[in-house]
Write a protein that holds these residues in place. Structure first.
Motif, short mmCIF file in Angstrom:
data_model
loop_
_atom_site.label_atom_id
_atom_site.label_comp_id
_atom_site.label_asym_id
_atom_site.label_seq_id
_atom_site.Cartn_x
_atom_site.Cartn_y
_atom_site.Cartn_z
N LEU A 129 3.54 12.96 4.43
CA LEU A 129 4.35 12.48 5.47
C LEU A 129 5.75 12.88 5.30
CD1 LEU A 129 4.52 10.47 7.77
CD2 LEU A 129 4.99 8.62 5.90
N HIS A 130 6.31 12.83 4.01
CA HIS A 130 7.78 12.90 3.93
C HIS A 130 8.33 14.38 3.78
CE1 HIS A 130 7.97 8.61 3.72
NE2 HIS A 130 7.43 8.41 2.76
N VAL A 131 8.57 14.93 4.80
CA VAL A 131 9.17 16.30 5.09
C VAL A 131 10.14 16.41 3.94
CG1 VAL A 131 9.73 18.26 6.37
CG2 VAL A 131 8.24 16.51 7.30
N GLU A 159 0.92 -1.18 0.02
CA GLU A 159 0.20 -0.07 -0.25
C GLU A 159 0.86 1.38 0.01
OE1 GLU A 159 -3.00 0.52 2.92
OE2 GLU A 159 -3.60 -1.47 3.08
N ASN A 160 1.86 1.12 0.93
CA ASN A 160 2.57 2.47 1.18
C ASN A 160 3.37 2.92 -0.20
OD1 ASN A 160 5.64 3.14 1.62
ND2 ASN A 160 4.44 4.13 3.56
N ILE A 161 3.79 1.94 -1.00
CA ILE A 161 4.72 2.07 -2.30
C ILE A 161 3.86 2.59 -3.54
CG2 ILE A 161 6.42 1.04 -4.04
CD1 ILE A 161 7.62 2.00 -1.09
N ASP A 175 10.20 7.25 8.12
CA ASP A 175 8.81 7.53 8.20
C ASP A 175 7.77 6.53 7.96
OD1 ASP A 175 9.85 10.36 8.49
OD2 ASP A 175 9.37 10.85 6.43
N ASP A 176 8.35 5.78 6.86
CA ASP A 176 7.18 4.95 6.45
C ASP A 176 7.26 3.84 7.30
OD1 ASP A 176 6.53 5.95 3.87
OD2 ASP A 176 8.45 5.43 2.85
N GLY A 177 8.29 3.06 7.92
CA GLY A 177 8.39 2.32 8.90
C GLY A 177 7.61 2.48 9.92
N TYR A 207 -0.10 9.56 -2.32
CA TYR A 207 -0.71 10.28 -1.43
C TYR A 207 0.05 11.02 -0.26
CZ TYR A 207 -4.98 12.55 1.01
OH TYR A 207 -6.00 13.14 1.50
N HIS A 208 0.48 9.90 0.44
CA HIS A 208 1.45 9.92 1.67
C HIS A 208 2.70 10.98 1.61
CE1 HIS A 208 4.05 6.82 0.61
NE2 HIS A 208 4.99 7.06 1.63
N ALA A 209 3.34 10.76 0.25
CA ALA A 209 4.78 11.09 -0.23
C ALA A 209 4.79 12.46 0.14
CB ALA A 209 4.97 10.67 -1.39
FE LIG Z 1 6.90 6.64 1.56
#
Ligand SMILES: [Fe+3]
Ligand code: FES
Ligand code: FES
Ligand code: FES
Ligand SMILES: [Fe+3]
Ligand SMILES: [Fe+3]
Lengths: 162, 412, 412, 412, 162, 162
Positions: free
Chosen positions: B215-217, B204-206, B354-356, B210-212
């Motif tokens: 989440l990832h400053v 899902e994450n990869i 962040d993802d972990g 949307y999250h990138a």
């Molecule tokens: Fe990510």
């Protein structure tokens, strides 16, 4: 402090103090003080025992300068998302591998205990520090610090420096 | 096989019921239908086993397997289980052997998996030994179907698995070949971590652009991946494989950054060598993250290249094995660049951490749920590719296929 | 009792389906039908509880029990569970007590297990207390059937268990009496280890002469146990108990050593005291390893004597408790010899380490298996004794009985 | 919901079948019917979240929840799960926030739990975004029913839960109000421990006056709680809540101490400050231990006051969270007295350590039991209150209610 | 021993010895010797990192005097019910925080390993010692010893002193 | 080095170095160097706390001479079958128990962390070293080394020396 003027035993005691000071800033969360433990061009690497033994160059984290350490700190403070954690370093078995008047190579064992949100304390990772230490402005700093970790299957993430 | 009475929400792939992440029976069925099913599983790179006799121990699902280079350079993937009494034969990550010998009673297999030695088979001093009708042909190692492409090796438990190229489909194959273009690879090193979440959350994450941007400053701040950049989402026709494609922009505010609380205009690197990408692929894309069902992620993020292999470890954990690589003809500077950029990735990576954490928090969030479902409605409710990254379609595609292969009917 | 839909392969005891090693429901049935069933379980040695009031805490299956020496020297084995609210009463490995008192509310039992004290039974200041019809006779500790022979103590949960001598059968009894011949024993010490494998693999291992000549370089090299030596396999009529019997030969190559890659002609001991066996039993046998179903191994390997008690800990682990012993009339030199030879055995033993590893590797090999079976065809497919050790018949005998007591039907 | 074929012994609440303590399916039903059922669960104290935006993360059953103080001082308890993809939103024990933001995709909720921010909802550069019919109203956090009384906050998953005052009943309410009498509380600190036993054993323990006079040498010796003291047992009409009430006596032998082996006449404190209680409540009672179903114990033992919150962690463990408190107007001496007396309580408490151990020993005793039941006959077999403490009626009341709410039929 | 006459390094070595002696009596079960490590009015507290950081006064255990330590010992020996256990202290990373001629403040890391009845050894709790040390009658003793533990979710009970 | 010429503190420092060197060869897998840490008739035993306290003579492993240690090494290298493992010794809390001019008795705590094939690091065993140390040819060696381990239920096998 002049390295050349120290006996082997005194050297070990000084390095023990250095390692204690180093672990202290990490355990206390005073990470802003961490880069100052390195020379300006200091090399800091966290390397798995697997890569280390196979002579594969990949590091879990690589700093080629104190500035890169500082970038890591900034990222940790401003750019990373992670749950609260408490670390506890046990640094033992400090051994002088070699030294001349200029620099000392020393090895020590580390175990890092981690307490996460649920309040349980776990053995997080263990390994050895392989340090090259020089004296700068009267205090000992790392010209090179290679953290070789045993724990090939890392429990989730290594958020803080080792 | 237990009878699973699980039904998918009637909203279809726009919902993911929380039980997919922690139910032990669902997990058992995944091992059976997915990892041991008609899928192609990543096992390694050709360059990891360059010479005859070279082997690598790895896992497909929870099964231990051995990738072996045969005498003639051919490749085998054997189940790592002695056919005598079941012992896990190979207990080293890598090595080289002329034959595969089980330590317990020294049954010996050749590199192709044939049983070629059974001590005391004829008895000792005329006594004992194997029955006359014992035929070593029936006791070779279980071997999987193997396919190598561009230096990457896949295996399937299913002898009837469709050919790899068909399995990937044209779009995905092209993206795969983009990185694995025939140049010889060099392994730069491994990282291995145990992430406390269900393995599907990694996929899902990869598949989740949307999250990138949120989440990832780090990615956002340095323009490495951001919603307002030129980008694409691509999938195979079944939705199981996918790719997120993006082009680096500047570190400046754009339209859309209003929504991006993560953008830190004043964050500057003191040692800029960390971000010193050079263009190395023919196209203009700077990031291509490809997911190949069911256990592989191919990462090209600027100049850091890696395969990420997923090994499920129960419903609540999976192991993620990162193999960072470059090309044989890389200059020393390029190698150093890849190694430096690797600081963004892996268990201590400025971005991957962040993802972990997000995966761990998600598992913690859903584990105790007795009902409920994730909501996937960004970009609509379809499962199609897109020319932007403001969509969760790639995840929807994944779950559409997942519900099918798992045989989950729909809620009444 | 859950309904177990498990079927044994049609090849019979020449196959052991891998599910016997890790299925949790199979394991529950083992606890019920085997350890709590009509079997005799080892609990200790008389010399461990020499005086009245002496006790030892141990386990049968997963149940905690206490072996107690009564006032008159009689022996009891009680379930270690307070009949009031279930507390594990005894929490020390060994000790001496006049009565058994539960700390929680101090219900007190005599050494025979009778409830003899209930605080406040009559109330306090005329209030409360136990009902008039409360009868302490109904609330004594659960006591097991006990049998001691030759200084060794066994217990059974089943009041109808056949007499111990019948349980062992003539052949096994004779071998048992060979070591436990009436001389008083001395405990030399304990070792305890948790082996990450199913408990049955331990039994297989000791019933398996095949591996000894191949796995154990040390045994082979020094001629302590080798396929080309005079040897026997013996069983009781049901196949559940067994014995491997062997005579030490020279450290030289013989017929059969061709197959023994483990033979290292040039391995010499720098301190030869480690291997300085003396003959001490009437017969010429130098090794007798006896397995007594379901939880005991009696080890006589040269001059090192031990009981090994098996305590299952879930399907994937068992605890192995080694009690090394000698005889009361041993000379100091003999004691020292036994202690030295103990270097071959136990959790750090030059020989036993191999077995611990082999068991662990086997469990790792079979745990993830969704099908398949171990193959036991050495020496044929029968379950008979033999005058050589080139056979797996002793393991086949074990599984023949196992399938019976567990009630597994045969595959269609 | 799995079909549970479990039947209560025909002796009724005078027996507790051992399977209630370790069966995983029973445990699942407890989570569903009890913790997520029509019960009021303790979540914290008002003083822990004094200002708007203050929050506290805690658990009801195994579900993570967040207690939040709203803008207007109102209280909310939200399920700690992002409605987007399930992430556990709040990952700090305490804090203050203007809004609740999920880190993964930054969905943002106001303090009342309404979804107020969805990044890229309208798309970016005209592409993607949420569907037109996506309504944030349908995606707020799940909020529980909340009730505060006397500064203590409770929550219920069941919107139809009876009013808190009715839930407690008159008798229990009076005892509750005795401690939480409207004075403002001060938190002195927290202790948290993971006790290796089933959560119900904690309730049994506090509802069990029998053990206090026997197990706790310290209490008995210093007359803090003893069977021969004036005391009462009280319950609500359903038996689920209860209270043990007692008055301190002298440290001297009385009638009944004959049965109390724990009484140590010669144990004197070298630093008597440890036991320097002062009367602070209107009545003469020195100990009131109240259990409020299903997760709260209110402790008033001399001058040490605490709430103890029970968080089940699987059938074999629970977490016990102690919140020691005083009153805002306590003098410094009184505070110090409370802190000193806290030495008796908590994970290292002179008294509580005994209980932690007793619970652990009980779980160890019952875990492997395949049958059997605890016997609760002290004081008869009824479930009524009493004017003495020589009875287990309070535990019987608890299990009578437990069997009902769990829907266990009676054994045939 | 006079604190004022000791160099920093010697001070650290002396404190290491003190901590070793302290842990020794706990590991060996010689708990009767434990109170003597404190001054008569010595303060001993076991405090969770949570309470410590929030400045909440509650301790897991509080001794306001050597006598209170002795009461704890008596209670442990005569009044408490607990299963047998074996402790193993690992005390490392000793650091002098400050000192004058009179007293030294030192910090060190501890990890306590515990072996219960089942024979398995587990990491029990970890944390840091915050000590104030003075010299009395020629030997070093604790005027104050604050044990700040990381392990918020304590595995059952803390029976013995930390 | 002459034991008789060393102060207590220096003795401790020397023994710390000895223990570090000892653990180093085990952690680094240089097991061939291990026997040289013993005198020719040196006694080395790994003993469970249970047997030790009951005064039962059984050892998990017993070397009555340096040669027996060498035999163990040969067996480990040539005769034993075991999966790869990585050890990490944490040796702390070194305490001089007694000494005369000839020999020192010292105690220390050890924890051994083990990383097996799966890459997870676990606490393997803990315990104490009870050492009798003499000086031979200018270096310290063990005349007797008794490793008393707490971990009664050993996780599988003790393959390498402790
Ligand atoms: Fe990510
Ligand atoms: S199990 Fe492999 S040879 Fe016997
Ligand atoms: S549980 Fe044993 S006396 Fe109550
Ligand atoms: S999971 Fe919370 S915003 Fe996506
Ligand atoms: Fe063997
Ligand atoms: Fe109590």
């Amino acid at each position: 402090m002049k390295l050349s003027s120290l006996s082997d035993r005194d050297l070990r005691l000084e390095i023990e103090s250095l390692l204690t000071d180093y672990a202290y800033v990490l355990d206390e969360g005073e990470i802003e003080k961490w880069p100052a433990f390195f020379t300006e061009q200091g090399l800091y690497k966290i390397v798995s025992r697997e890569n280390f033994e196979k002579k594969l160059p990949l590091a879990l984290w690589l700093s080629e300068s104190r500035a890169m350490c500082e970038d890591r700190v900034t990222a940790l403070r401003q750019a990373s998302v992670y749950s609260p954690r408490v670390l506890r370093h046990l640094v033992t078995n400090v051994k002088i591998l070699s030294h001349d008047g200029e620099r000392v190579r020393a090895q020590s064992n580390f175990a890092i205990l981690q307490t996460l949100l649920d309040g349980e304390t776990h053995l997080f990772i263990s390994g050895k520090y392989l340090d090259t230490i020089v004296s700068e402005g009267g205090k000992l700093v790392f010209e090179e610090k290679i953290c070789v970790y045993d724990t090939l299957r890392i429990p989730n993430s290594v958020v803080w420096p080792v | 096989m237990t009878e699973l009475k699980k039904f998918w929400p009637k909203e279809g792939p726009a919902r993911v019921p929380y039980w997919v992440y922690s139910d032990p029976e669902v997990y058992q069925r995944e091992l059976e239908r997915i990892f041991a099913g008609p899928t192609w599983n990543y096992v390694g790179l050709e360059v990891e086993v360059p010479r005859p006799g070279d082997f690598k121990r790895t896992h497909i699902g929870e099964e231990s397997v051995v990738l072996v280079r045969g005498k003639k350079g051919d490749l085998y993937v054997h189940l790592n289980r002695c056919t005598h009494r079941g012992l896990e034969v190979c207990r080293e990550s890598f090595g080289n052997k002329a034959t595969i010998q089980c330590p317990y009673h020294q049954w010996t297999y050749d590199l192709c998996g044939n049983l070629v030695g059974v001590p005391f088979r004829k008895g000792v001093l005329g006594q004992g030994g194997m029955p006359a009708d014992f035929d070593t042909k029936n006791h070779g190692l279980t071997s999987l179907k193997v396919h190598a492409r561009g230096g990457v090796i896949f295996a399937s438990f299913d002898k009837n698995a469709v050919p790899f190229a068909n399995y990937l489909g044209e779009t995905m194959l092209k993206l795969f070949d983009r990185v694995f273009d025939g140049r010889k690879l060099t392994v730069l090193g491994y990282s291995r971590q145990l992430i406390p979440s269900n393995w599907k959350l990694m996929f899902e994450n990869i598949k989740d652009p949307y999250h990138a941007s949120l989440l990832h400053v780090f990615l956002v701040t340095f323009g490495l991946f951001r919603a307002d950049q030129k980008s694409e989402i691509r999938m195979d026709s079944m939705g199981r494989h996918g790719a997120l494609i993006s082009r680096k922009g500047e570190q400046k505010a754009g339209e859309g950054t209003a929504d991006m609380a993560s953008f830190k205009a004043d964050f500057k690197l003191k040692d800029p060598r960390l971000l010193d990408p050079v263009k190395e692929f023919p196209d203009a894309n700077t990031v291509v993250m490809q997911t190949i069902f069911p256990n592989l992620i191919v990462q090209q993020q600027s100049n850091t290249l890696a395969t990420r292999q997923i090994v499920p470890r129960g419903p609540n954990h999976f192991e993620l094995v990162w193999t960072f690589f470059g090309y044989e003809n890389d200059s020393p500077e390029m190698t150093q660049r890849r190694l430096r950029q690797a600081n963004l990735m892996g268990p201590a990576g400025l971005v991957s951490v962040d993802d972990g954490e997000a995966l761990c928090m998600t598992q913690d969030g859903v584990r105790a749920a007795r009902s409920g479902a994730a909501v996937l409605e960004l970009g609509g409710r379809d499962c199609d590719g897109a020319d932007h990254m403001v969509t969760e379609s790639c995840i929807r595609g994944f779950y559409k296929y997942y519900a099918e292969i798992m045989g989950f009917g729909e809620e009444a």
